[in-house]
Enzyme design. Sequence first.
Site, mmCIF file in Angstrom:
data_model
loop_
_atom_site.group_PDB
_atom_site.id
_atom_site.type_symbol
_atom_site.label_atom_id
_atom_site.label_comp_id
_atom_site.label_asym_id
_atom_site.label_seq_id
_atom_site.Cartn_x
_atom_site.Cartn_y
_atom_site.Cartn_z
ATOM 1 N N LYS A 9 0.822 -1.203 0.000
ATOM 2 C CA LYS A 9 0.000 0.000 0.000
ATOM 3 C C LYS A 9 0.872 1.276 0.000
ATOM 4 O O LYS A 9 2.098 1.201 0.198
ATOM 5 C CB LYS A 9 -0.927 -0.037 1.226
ATOM 6 N N TYR A 49 -12.293 -2.696 -3.360
ATOM 7 C CA TYR A 49 -12.858 -2.752 -1.999
ATOM 8 C C TYR A 49 -14.384 -2.784 -1.988
ATOM 9 O O TYR A 49 -14.992 -2.514 -0.944
ATOM 10 C CB TYR A 49 -12.321 -1.577 -1.170
ATOM 11 N N PHE A 57 -15.438 2.947 6.952
ATOM 12 C CA PHE A 57 -14.058 3.242 6.553
ATOM 13 C C PHE A 57 -13.839 3.183 5.038
ATOM 14 O O PHE A 57 -12.718 3.399 4.569
ATOM 15 C CB PHE A 57 -13.077 2.305 7.270
ATOM 16 N N THR A 91 -5.104 -7.347 11.053
ATOM 17 C CA THR A 91 -5.406 -6.186 10.187
ATOM 18 C C THR A 91 -4.546 -4.955 10.467
ATOM 19 O O THR A 91 -4.095 -4.291 9.542
ATOM 20 C CB THR A 91 -6.900 -5.805 10.302
ATOM 21 N N ASN A 112 -2.089 0.179 6.887
ATOM 22 C CA ASN A 112 -1.633 -1.154 7.308
ATOM 23 C C ASN A 112 -0.737 -1.862 6.293
ATOM 24 O O ASN A 112 -0.683 -3.091 6.245
ATOM 25 C CB ASN A 112 -2.811 -2.038 7.715
ATOM 26 N N HIS A 115 -2.047 -5.519 1.511
ATOM 27 C CA HIS A 115 -3.310 -6.253 1.364
ATOM 28 C C HIS A 115 -2.983 -7.643 0.845
ATOM 29 O O HIS A 115 -2.086 -7.803 0.017
ATOM 30 C CB HIS A 115 -4.218 -5.542 0.356
ATOM 31 N N GLU A 126 -9.853 -10.351 -7.525
ATOM 32 C CA GLU A 126 -8.905 -9.251 -7.366
ATOM 33 C C GLU A 126 -7.777 -9.305 -8.408
ATOM 34 O O GLU A 126 -7.378 -8.273 -8.942
ATOM 35 C CB GLU A 126 -8.316 -9.286 -5.948
HETATM 36 P P1 CMP Z 1 -7.048 -4.939 3.568
HETATM 37 O O1 CMP Z 1 -6.356 -6.205 3.896
HETATM 38 O O2 CMP Z 1 -6.593 -4.166 2.400
HETATM 39 O O3 CMP Z 1 -8.605 -5.301 3.369
HETATM 40 C C1 CMP Z 1 -9.640 -4.456 3.767
HETATM 41 C C2 CMP Z 1 -9.144 -3.178 4.343
HETATM 42 O O4 CMP Z 1 -10.106 -2.414 5.028
HETATM 43 C C3 CMP Z 1 -8.107 -3.506 5.422
HETATM 44 O O5 CMP Z 1 -6.950 -3.996 4.838
HETATM 45 C C4 CMP Z 1 -7.978 -2.169 6.097
HETATM 46 O O6 CMP Z 1 -7.139 -1.297 5.364
HETATM 47 C C5 CMP Z 1 -9.421 -1.667 6.014
HETATM 48 N N1 CMP Z 1 -10.113 -1.864 7.289
HETATM 49 C C6 CMP Z 1 -10.595 -3.003 7.785
HETATM 50 N N2 CMP Z 1 -11.190 -2.777 8.988
HETATM 51 C C7 CMP Z 1 -11.072 -1.460 9.214
HETATM 52 C C8 CMP Z 1 -11.482 -0.607 10.264
HETATM 53 N N3 CMP Z 1 -12.133 -1.084 11.322
HETATM 54 N N4 CMP Z 1 -11.186 0.698 10.177
HETATM 55 C C9 CMP Z 1 -10.531 1.189 9.099
HETATM 56 N N5 CMP Z 1 -10.125 0.431 8.055
HETATM 57 C C10 CMP Z 1 -10.402 -0.867 8.120
#
Ligand code: CMP
Length: 160
Positions: A9, A49, A57, A91, A112, A115, A126
């Site tokens: 990311k 997404y 979010f 996460t 984070n 992905h 995806e």
């Molecule tokens: P990712 O693995 O890319 O898949 C879904 C994304 O949603 C996750 O990583 C986070 O970046 C985001 N995400 C999931 N839960 C939350 C949350 N509670 N608050 C903000 N972002 C979230």
Amino acid sequence: MERTLILIKPDGVQRGLIGQILSRFEDKGLAIAGMKLMHMSEDLAKKHYEPHQDRPFFAPLVQFMTSSPIVALTLEGVNAISICRKLVGATFGPDAEPGTIRGDYGMSRSFNLIHASDSLPSAAREIQLFFEPNELLDIHRAIQPWIYDTEDLALAETLT
Ligand code: CMP
């Protein structure tokens, strides 16, 4: 052979962690079938997404993912999806176990780093969002028999 989509990311790219993150997967034995540095469009981020489109979010996540370049990867290996999820960790960094990518490099509860597809149907959906079929290469690695058990390798080849 199973394939999964990995995205490094914007925070991972900005922090100069592309090499270190990629090494985690290469060191484990996963093969790179596709790789590109790209700037995600808003349209692509929304499609990627889509399963989260009703979550609070969603809008900030799309904004974050389109704010700066990412690296998209298709990785290949026996049980690649579940193995990559384990390597990535929980996460958000503060909750993720040390030894995982997020656990070792992340402190944020909004960014984070990475992905990884969470299931076979997600991976299939995806991967085709990010890669044309001809951008995915079937690299024959001579080292393969030194990485996998013979039975796993034979089974994986019947599934290809
Ligand atoms: P990712 O693995 O890319 O898949 C879904 C994304 O949603 C996750 O990583 C986070 O970046 C985001 N995400 C999931 N839960 C939350 C949350 N509670 N608050 C903000 N972002 C979230």
